[in-house]
Design a protein around this motif. Structure first.
Motif, PDB file in Angstrom:
ATOM      1  N   GLU A 496       1.367  37.852 -27.869  1.00 34.79           N
ATOM      2  CA  GLU A 496       1.718  36.436 -27.756  1.00 34.79           C
ATOM      3  C   GLU A 496       0.779  35.914 -26.261  1.00 34.79           C
ATOM      4  OE1 GLU A 496       5.599  33.658 -26.797  1.00 34.79           O
ATOM      5  OE2 GLU A 496       5.649  35.742 -26.362  1.00 34.79           O
ATOM      6  N   GLU A 527       3.001  38.543 -32.960  1.00 37.79           N
ATOM      7  CA  GLU A 527       3.267  37.264 -32.390  1.00 37.79           C
ATOM      8  C   GLU A 527       1.739  36.672 -31.763  1.00 37.79           C
ATOM      9  OE1 GLU A 527       5.954  37.547 -29.232  1.00 37.79           O
ATOM     10  OE2 GLU A 527       7.225  38.871 -30.068  1.00 37.79           O
ATOM     11  N   LYS A 529      -1.094  34.161 -32.111  1.00 31.80           N
ATOM     12  CA  LYS A 529      -1.034  32.645 -32.227  1.00 31.80           C
ATOM     13  C   LYS A 529      -1.769  32.337 -33.614  1.00 31.80           C
ATOM     14  CE  LYS A 529       1.433  31.379 -28.674  1.00 31.80           C
ATOM     15  NZ  LYS A 529       1.799  32.631 -28.063  1.00 31.80           N
TER      16      LYS A 529
END
Length: 567
Positions: A496, A527, A529
């Motif tokens: 992330e 996670e 993007k």
């Protein structure tokens, strides 16, 4: 779009906030009173900051009147006072003095050219929508710059405060000359007395929260003392102002002068907009509103360009005169227009009043402004909070004092950018594990009681991937894998924080994946993007990092790969 709507849009862009929203009749009395109160500060402050910039005092009045009138027409802020500022004065002096070579006329022309360049840069920045560029001026830079500037400005006024004519090209040469004259008994005691008395009259009302501006009391009292005690031949005085209106004064400048001033104009534009933007947004926030940064930049650019054409010098929002207008009950930009009109009347009808105004008093006005500019409490807080940011602050502080006000800004910005790169190059990284009774996966360095998931190595890397840290990630994964006690089948990268990747870091990632594959370990991402996934596809790794390498959450990856329900 209809013609009336289009015309209204143009009008909305051109007219200032008070005209755009409709002027209310009940505001008039408040604006007239506030404008008169503001006038009491505009004349002495404008003349003092002109002196601090190495310019004739009358140019400070030109740089007061023109911006107030222009901003009243195009400014987006309902209440904001523009004008000369103590923070810009040394920047202006540092830019124009080397080119002026002692000529007062050339200094005025160069100052006007500098304001034109500053205005042009701001107008171009507004067109390019660069209203957020002041993010380059971080808190450490601003703290170091403003405190260094406060000391620089205060020291620059010491010769005038002591009634000494100091020679030298730099502030340090002038201070050295001042010291020599003081040691030789050259201090003008009458000037010192007037200066100290002026400081007292400025600071005492401020401390006691009087409504009457202390600057006005200091100017009136020092003028009366000079006149009645016949000190005109004993202390240096400003002298009577030339009678007349702001007018073009750009004669004798060349293209070479313009090119030489561009770097300084860019630095001044950055600082002027930073100060004005913060002040404008703060005023708007009190009313629950926001001001467009690009509109503010355009209005400030127009005001600077206009004052450059009409004999002034670069200006910005005033953090000292704006509160005076607000406290006096200002309701709109008519306050500034009234103040400007009164200054014009003063210049036309009573220019001789300044014949008895001592230079020591103007120096006291600037010194008082410099003291208000300093923020020692902010410095102490930052020193306690962050060592690396304190280094940036100290660099800005010393840069302003030792290298120069313009160069000091550039040095500080460069150091801030290097500090940013350093943080990205060596970011925080850790292994994650599960905790009984707590959802999610947590930093095992901070929570050693957490449990590792058998067969899985869950790692987090808190930075975008770029050429400087791709190898750092690869080394981190290899070291963690070598230290793992269980046989690892998958490395899960909690991605992330990875908000970007460049081609160099991608090569490092591919090399790491190959190294892991040789050891029977798969690299997967949790996670990550969407834009970064798209970048991986664009860079030609779709065949290597197929869709089964990506998971929406760390928990989803764990459930899929370990067959366990860890939430």
């Amino acid at each position: 779009m209809s013609a009336p709507t289009s015309a209204r849009s143009v009008r909305d862009r051109l007219l200032g906030a008070w005209a755009l929203k409709g002027y209310k009749r009940e505001w008039l009395r408040h604006d007239l009173i506030a404008g008169a109160a503001l006038f009491a500060l505009l004349v002495p402050a404008g003349m003092a900051y002109a002196q601090a910039a190495g310019l004739p005092p009358v140019t400070g009045l030109y740089a007061t009147v023109v911006p107030l009138l222009v901003y009243a027409i195009v400014g987006p802020s309902r209440i904001l006072v523009l004008g000369p500022d103590s923070a810009l004065a040394p920047l202006i002096a540092a830019a124009i003095m080397p080119l002026a070579m002692g000529s007062s006329e050339k200094s005025v022309a160069l100052a006007g050219l500098l304001a034109l360049l500053v205005g042009g840069i701001m107008l171009l920045g507004s067109v390019l929508r660069l209203g957020t560029i002041t993010g380059l001026l971080s808190k450490p830079i601003r703290l170091g710059y403003l405190n260094g500037l406060a000391l620089y400005v205060g020291l620059s006024q010491v010769p005038a405060f002591l009634g000494i004519e100091a020679e030298g090209d730099s502030i340090w040469e002038k201070l050295a000359g001042t010291y020599t004259q003081v040691m030789d008994g050259g201090t003008n005691l009458a000037a010192v007395a007037l200066g100290l008395g002026s400081l007292a009259l400025i600071w005492i009302p401020r401390r006691l929260k009087w409504k009457v501006p202390g600057v006005l009391l200091a100017v009136v009292a020092s003028c009366l003392a000079t006149a009645f005690l016949d000190l005109g031949d004993t202390v240096k005085v400003t002298g009577a102002l030339p009678q007349g209106l702001p007018a073009p004064a750009l004669g004798g400048i060349t293209w070479g002068d313009a090119l030489s001033l561009v770097p300084a104009a860019a630095g001044i534009a950055l600082m002027a907009f930073a100060d004005t933007g913060v002040l404008s947004q703060s005023l708007a926030a009190k009313e629950g509103k926001r001001i467009s940064g690009n509109r503010e930049m355009a209005a400030l650019g127009a005001a600077n360009a206009a004052t450059g054409v009409l004999g002034g010098f670069p200006i910005c929002g005033s953090s000292s005169r704006t509160p005076v207008a607000v406290d006096a009950g200002a309701k709109s930009q008519l306050t500034g227009a009234v103040g400007a009109a009164l200054v014009l009347a003063f210049m036309l009808l009573a220019p001789g009043v300044t014949e008895f105004l001592p230079s020591a008093t103007l120096a006291a006005v600037v010194i008082a402004a410099a003291v208000a500019l300093a923020d020692p409490a902010g410095v102490r807080r930052l020193l306690r909070m962050s060592r690396s940011e304190s280094v940036v602050m100290l660099a800005a502080f010393l840069g302003v004092l030792l290298v120069g006000v313009l160069q000091g800004i550039l040095v500080a910005i460069a150091l801030a950018l290097l500090d940013f790169v350093r943080r990205a190059w060596n970011p925080y990284r850790t292994e994650l594990g599960a905790q009984e009774g707590r959802p999610g996966y947590h930093d095992l360095a901070r929570h050693p009681e957490g449990d590792r998931i058998p067969g899985l190595l869950i790692l987090r890397f808190d930075a975008p991937l770029f050429f400087g840290n791709g190898q750092v990630l690869a080394t981190f994964v290899r070291e963690e894998l070598d230290e793992a006690e269980d046989h690892i089948t998958h490395v899960i990268l909690a991605a992330e924080p990875i908000t970007g990747i460049d081609t160099t870091a991608l090569d490092d990632l591919v090399t790491l994946d190959e190294w892991l594959a040789q050891r029977g370990v798969d690299l997967v991402f949790a996670e990550l993007k969407g834009p970064v996934k798209d970048k991986l596809v664009q860079l030609g790794t779709a065949a290597r990092f197929t869709p089964d390498h990506f998971y929406s959450t760390v928990g989803a990856a764990v459930r899929e790969l370990a067959g366990q329900d860890h939430k």
